[in-house]
Scaffold this motif. Sequence first.
Motif, mmCIF file in Angstrom:
data_model
loop_
_atom_site.group_PDB
_atom_site.id
_atom_site.type_symbol
_atom_site.label_atom_id
_atom_site.label_comp_id
_atom_site.label_asym_id
_atom_site.label_seq_id
_atom_site.Cartn_x
_atom_site.Cartn_y
_atom_site.Cartn_z
ATOM 1 N N THR A 40 -7.571 -5.860 -11.530
ATOM 2 C CA THR A 40 -7.497 -5.639 -10.187
ATOM 3 C C THR A 40 -6.262 -4.786 -9.906
ATOM 4 O O THR A 40 -4.842 -5.076 -10.841
ATOM 5 N N ARG A 47 -5.408 -4.157 -2.746
ATOM 6 C CA ARG A 47 -6.089 -4.143 -3.766
ATOM 7 C C ARG A 47 -7.341 -3.408 -4.614
ATOM 8 O O ARG A 47 -7.945 -3.018 -3.403
ATOM 9 N N HIS A 49 -9.597 -2.925 -6.777
ATOM 10 C CA HIS A 49 -11.026 -4.645 -8.256
ATOM 11 C C HIS A 49 -11.579 -3.534 -8.654
ATOM 12 O O HIS A 49 -12.852 -2.380 -7.880
#
Length: 114
Positions: A40, A47, A49
Motif C-alpha cells: 500500500t 492510500r 493498494h
Amino acid sequence: MQTWTDGIAPGHRPLFDRVHRLVLEACPEAAVELSYGMPTYRVGARRLHVGVWRHGVSLYGWDAVAGADLLSRHPRLLSGKGTLRLRSGEAAEVTDDELSALVRASLGAGRPAS
C-alpha cells in the motif's frame, strides 16, 4: 515489503515492478507499507493498494475521476466496484503516462490531503 515481493509469481513480477516504479516516480514521498496483505502506498491520508493475483495486478483506492478517464480508454480494466485489474498479458496497452496520472490523482500529488 521485500519478503512479500519475493513471493510474486515470476510471470507477474515485471508488471508489479512497473507499477511500483511508476508509483514511486509519480509520488516519491509515498510511504510503502503492507495493508490488507498487499503493498500500500500512502501519502498523507490517501492510500493506493496494489494486489498481485492469478491474473496480474489489481489497484484499489484509486481516484474515481482519474479512473473514469482511464476506463473510458480501457473499459476492460474495471473488475467490480473499486477494482482496476491489469492483466499481465494486456497491461502493455496501458501507457506509463496513463498509470502515472492515475497514481498522482489517487495519492493527491501536488495537493493537500482531504
